[in-house]
Structures are given as C-alpha cells and as structure tokens.
Motif scaffolding. Structure first.
Motif, PDB file in Angstrom:
ATOM      1  N   ARG A 185       0.819  -1.220   0.000  1.00 53.58           N
ATOM      2  CA  ARG A 185       0.000   0.000   0.000  1.00 53.58           C
ATOM      3  C   ARG A 185       0.847   1.261   0.000  1.00 53.58           C
ATOM      4  O   ARG A 185       0.455   2.293  -0.528  1.00 53.58           O
ATOM      5  CB  ARG A 185      -0.937  -0.038   1.234  1.00 53.58           C
ATOM      6  N   ARG A 241     -10.353  -5.500 -13.074  1.00 53.60           N
ATOM      7  CA  ARG A 241     -10.802  -5.110 -14.413  1.00 53.60           C
ATOM      8  C   ARG A 241     -10.820  -6.279 -15.404  1.00 53.60           C
ATOM      9  O   ARG A 241     -10.957  -6.070 -16.605  1.00 53.60           O
ATOM     10  CB  ARG A 241      -9.922  -3.964 -14.946  1.00 53.60           C
ATOM     11  N   ASN A 300     -13.591   1.011 -20.399  1.00 52.51           N
ATOM     12  CA  ASN A 300     -14.516   0.379 -19.454  1.00 52.51           C
ATOM     13  C   ASN A 300     -15.276  -0.826 -20.023  1.00 52.51           C
ATOM     14  O   ASN A 300     -16.452  -1.045 -19.714  1.00 52.51           O
ATOM     15  CB  ASN A 300     -15.491   1.431 -18.889  1.00 52.51           C
ATOM     16  N   TYR A 356     -15.116  -3.748 -19.188  1.00 56.49           N
ATOM     17  CA  TYR A 356     -15.515  -4.703 -18.136  1.00 56.49           C
ATOM     18  C   TYR A 356     -16.981  -4.566 -17.752  1.00 56.49           C
ATOM     19  O   TYR A 356     -17.554  -5.451 -17.144  1.00 56.49           O
ATOM     20  CB  TYR A 356     -14.615  -4.582 -16.897  1.00 56.49           C
ATOM     21  N   VAL A 385     -14.998  -2.760  -9.604  1.00 50.69           N
ATOM     22  CA  VAL A 385     -14.319  -1.520 -10.000  1.00 50.69           C
ATOM     23  C   VAL A 385     -15.391  -0.445 -10.148  1.00 50.69           C
ATOM     24  O   VAL A 385     -16.465  -0.687 -10.713  1.00 50.69           O
ATOM     25  CB  VAL A 385     -13.480  -1.681 -11.298  1.00 50.69           C
ATOM     26  N   ILE A 394     -17.014   2.955 -11.589  1.00 55.10           N
ATOM     27  CA  ILE A 394     -17.029   3.592 -12.911  1.00 55.10           C
ATOM     28  C   ILE A 394     -17.591   5.015 -12.771  1.00 55.10           C
ATOM     29  O   ILE A 394     -18.812   5.220 -12.699  1.00 55.10           O
ATOM     30  CB  ILE A 394     -17.896   2.790 -13.920  1.00 55.10           C
TER      31      ILE A 394
HETATM   32  C1  LIG Z   1     -15.717   7.355  -7.916  1.00 51.14           C
HETATM   33  C2  LIG Z   1     -14.714   6.513  -8.700  1.00 51.14           C
HETATM   34  C3  LIG Z   1     -14.809   6.449 -10.069  1.00 51.14           C
HETATM   35  C4  LIG Z   1     -13.942   5.622 -10.804  1.00 51.14           C
HETATM   36  N1  LIG Z   1     -14.102   5.510 -12.157  1.00 51.14           N
HETATM   37  C5  LIG Z   1     -13.379   4.603 -12.851  1.00 51.14           C
HETATM   38  C6  LIG Z   1     -13.648   4.368 -14.228  1.00 51.14           C
HETATM   39  O1  LIG Z   1     -14.505   5.016 -14.848  1.00 51.14           O
HETATM   40  N2  LIG Z   1     -12.924   3.403 -14.857  1.00 51.14           N
HETATM   41  C7  LIG Z   1     -11.975   2.672 -14.208  1.00 51.14           C
HETATM   42  O2  LIG Z   1     -11.358   1.809 -14.828  1.00 51.14           O
HETATM   43  N3  LIG Z   1     -11.696   2.871 -12.895  1.00 51.14           N
HETATM   44  C8  LIG Z   1     -12.379   3.808 -12.200  1.00 51.14           C
HETATM   45  N4  LIG Z   1     -12.160   4.000 -10.863  1.00 51.14           N
HETATM   46  C9  LIG Z   1     -11.141   3.179 -10.166  1.00 51.14           C
HETATM   47  C10 LIG Z   1      -9.919   4.004  -9.822  1.00 51.14           C
HETATM   48  O3  LIG Z   1      -9.159   4.212 -10.984  1.00 51.14           O
HETATM   49  C11 LIG Z   1      -9.106   3.244  -8.762  1.00 51.14           C
HETATM   50  O4  LIG Z   1      -9.864   3.150  -7.591  1.00 51.14           O
HETATM   51  C12 LIG Z   1      -7.783   3.942  -8.457  1.00 51.14           C
HETATM   52  O5  LIG Z   1      -6.939   3.928  -9.576  1.00 51.14           O
HETATM   53  C13 LIG Z   1      -7.066   3.272  -7.303  1.00 51.14           C
HETATM   54  O6  LIG Z   1      -6.869   1.902  -7.592  1.00 51.14           O
HETATM   55  P1  LIG Z   1      -7.433   0.761  -6.638  1.00 51.14           P
HETATM   56  O7  LIG Z   1      -8.916   0.915  -6.535  1.00 51.14           O
HETATM   57  O8  LIG Z   1      -7.050  -0.527  -7.310  1.00 51.14           O
HETATM   58  O9  LIG Z   1      -6.776   0.934  -5.313  1.00 51.14           O
HETATM   59  C14 LIG Z   1     -12.952   4.873 -10.130  1.00 51.14           C
HETATM   60  C15 LIG Z   1     -12.842   4.981  -8.730  1.00 51.14           C
HETATM   61  C16 LIG Z   1     -13.713   5.783  -8.024  1.00 51.14           C
HETATM   62  C17 LIG Z   1     -13.602   5.863  -6.514  1.00 51.14           C
END
Ligand SMILES: Cc1cc2nc3c(=O)[nH]c(=O)nc-3n(C[C@H](O)[C@H](O)[C@H](O)COP(=O)(O)O)c2cc1C
Length: 280
Positions: free
Chosen positions: A14, A40, A97, A99, A162, A164
């Motif tokens: 982390r 993903r 996206n 997935y 994940v 979005i």
């Molecule tokens: C509100 C929110 C929206 C997000 N939107 C996307 C997205 O549209 N596509 C995607 O691949 N990941 C998305 N993510 C995932 C983030 O990219 C991811 O949480 C961040 O890179 C940290 O990685 P981790 O969740 O593996 O710790 C989103 C995360 C959050 C909290």
C-alpha cells in the motif's frame, strides 16, 4: 483473486518500503480493507445466490445523513442494457470500461432526492431545502457511502469490483436509459463479478500518510519530497503490471488540465439542473 499476503506485505504494497507505517492495528476487517484492489478482468461465472440482498443490506447499513436515506441503486444485469451503459461510459474512442459488459452486473449508485421530494410535495408542502447545494451533497455522500459498503461486502466474499465514474460522461442519457425520476442522478457505477483466473489486479500504492492525514491542524508537508518518494512506489507498481511509464505527477496534471479527460462530465451541472437539483 490474489496470493495471500501477510500484514507487513499488505502495508508495504500500500505504501512502498520507504513510507510504510511501522505498524497498525490488525484484524480481519482491516486486512480486507488493505487488500483492496480494483478488478478489471472478470470471469463469466454467475454471481452467487443472494448476492443482491447481501450487498444491499451492507449498503443500507452505511450511515446516512439524518437517516434521510437519499440514495438508490439500480443493478443492471440485463446484457443488452449493460451494453448500453457501457456505450455511454466508453469514452471518446468507445474503448474504455469494457468490463461493464464482461462482468455480470454493474450497480448504478443514485443520489436520490426524489422520494423525499415527492413525500413532501404530496402533502402540499414545498421542499425548498432541495434547491440548495447541501441537499445535493447530502444525497451524493449517502450514495457514495452506500456504494463503498457494498464494495467492502463484495470483496469480503471474494468478488471483484471496480467503480465507474465514467457513468457521468453522459449523465443525462444514462438517467433516461434507466428511467430515473427527477431529483436523482447516477453518482457512479460499480462493476461486480468474479475476478478472472488471470486477473492482474494488484494493490495500488497510496501517498504517504503524512501527505493526506493531519493531527489537529492541517499542516502542509514538503509535498515535492513526499511525491518524489511516492513516485518510486508508483513506478514499481506500473512496471510490475507492464503499464507504460507515467509518473503520478503527470497523471495528476493530465487530470487537472485536460478537458478531454472530462469526457462529457463538463455538462454535469447543466444535466443536474435539468433534473431538478439546485445549487443555491
Ligand atoms: C468514484 C470513482 C470512479 C472511478 N471511475 C473509474 C472508471 O470510470 N474506470 C476505471 O477503470 N476505474 C475507475 N475507478 C477506479 C480508480 O481508478 C481506482 O480506484 C484507483 O486507480 C485506485 O486503484 P485501486 O482501486 O485498485 O486501489 C474509479 C474509482 C472511483 C472511486
């Protein structure tokens, strides 16, 4: 989903070697939280029986502002509808996206003033408070907390998720697609499914604690030095996954300066106003 990591390995993943806290309190719930990683790549396997009720119970167990419960969730499982949700969240080139179509469900988390609005209007009262920004914030925070509780519950049973945020790219069209009432909008989606056997989901390092957390007063740290240190962990993470080299600073600056990054979310305020939210 992943090899079993012990406490020190999880903390190191982390924060990296240099910036990890020496020790933290430990139990299975904290271990589950530190083990989080966005997934993903999903298998075709169906979700377990009672997944819906379980995730909703977890979501409804989150705190909610004044117990007003101003959120809703729409689980989109129908493949044709999921394809449309994906299309609305796929970005400029239509590639992002994917997935959303691969996994069996995307949960759409809705900030929802509609019920409380209607319950007020139907007795001849005026829900004037709903015209204020704070009502929008309350409903959005409620939806976010509910979604995160569902995420934690899903991960605890081995499911992958994940978020979005790209569901806001075409917020107006998405609201129409799932027939949302006025005074509501989709804050974000959450893809849920079983991680693929070859999923490369890994723990993504975070900034050193002293950058984001303070004691009593907000105390600006030497941001440059801390970010430089974080870049090492960030680089190692990207390299480990074979991602193209990019610094975190470049990612931050791209997100801060590129309207292309917004991908339609520039229109969010206008959509929200059309849908009945106020920002007084
Ligand atoms: C509100 C929110 C929206 C997000 N939107 C996307 C997205 O549209 N596509 C995607 O691949 N990941 C998305 N993510 C995932 C983030 O990219 C991811 O949480 C961040 O890179 C940290 O990685 P981790 O969740 O593996 O710790 C989103 C995360 C959050 C909290």
């Amino acid at each position: 989903m992943s090899e079993d990591l012990n406490k020190v390995q999880l903390i190191t993943a982390r924060y990296g070697e240099k910036d990890r806290p020496e020790n933290i309190l430990w139990n299975s719930q904290i271990e589950g939280l530190l083990n989080h990683r966005s997934v993903r790549n999903f298998s075709q396997q169906a979700l377990p029986e009672y997944w819906f009720e379980t995730l909703v119970a977890a979501a409804q167990s989150a705190s909610t502002s004044s117990n007003l419960q101003q959120w809703s969730m729409v689980a989109v499982t129908d493949p044709a509808l999921r394809a449309q949700v994906r299309k609305l969240s796929a970005g400029d080139k239509g590639l992002a996206n994917g997935y959303i179509e691969e996994a069996p469900a995307i949960l759409l988390w809705v900030a929802d003033l509609s019920r409380n609005h209607d319950m007020t209007v139907s007795d001849g009262l005026t829900p004037g408070v709903h015209d204020y920004l704070d009502s929008f914030v309350m409903a959005t925070v409620d939806a976010a907390l509910a979604s995160q509780n569902a995420t934690v519950a899903a991960e605890s049973i081995g499911l992958g998720t994940v978020y979005i945020g790209a569901t806001r790219n075409k917020a107006k069209e998405l609201a129409e697609l799932i027939q949302l009432p006025a005074h509501s909008y989709v804050v974000c989606g959450l893809v849920v499914g079983w991680p693929a056997a070859d999923s490369d989901a890994a723990i993504r390092p975070r900034l050193p604690q002293s950058v984001v957390a303070h004691h009593n007063l907000y105390s600006a740290c030497d941001l440059d030095a801390h970010v430089r240190s974080y870049e090492e962990a960030f680089h190692a993470f990207r390299e480990g996954l074979g991602m193209k080299d990019k610094t975190w600073k470049q990612a931050v600056q791209g997100a801060a300066t590129s309207l292309a990054y917004m991908d339609g979310r520039q229109n969010l305020r206008a959509t929200l106003e059309e849908r009945g939210f106020g920002f007084k």
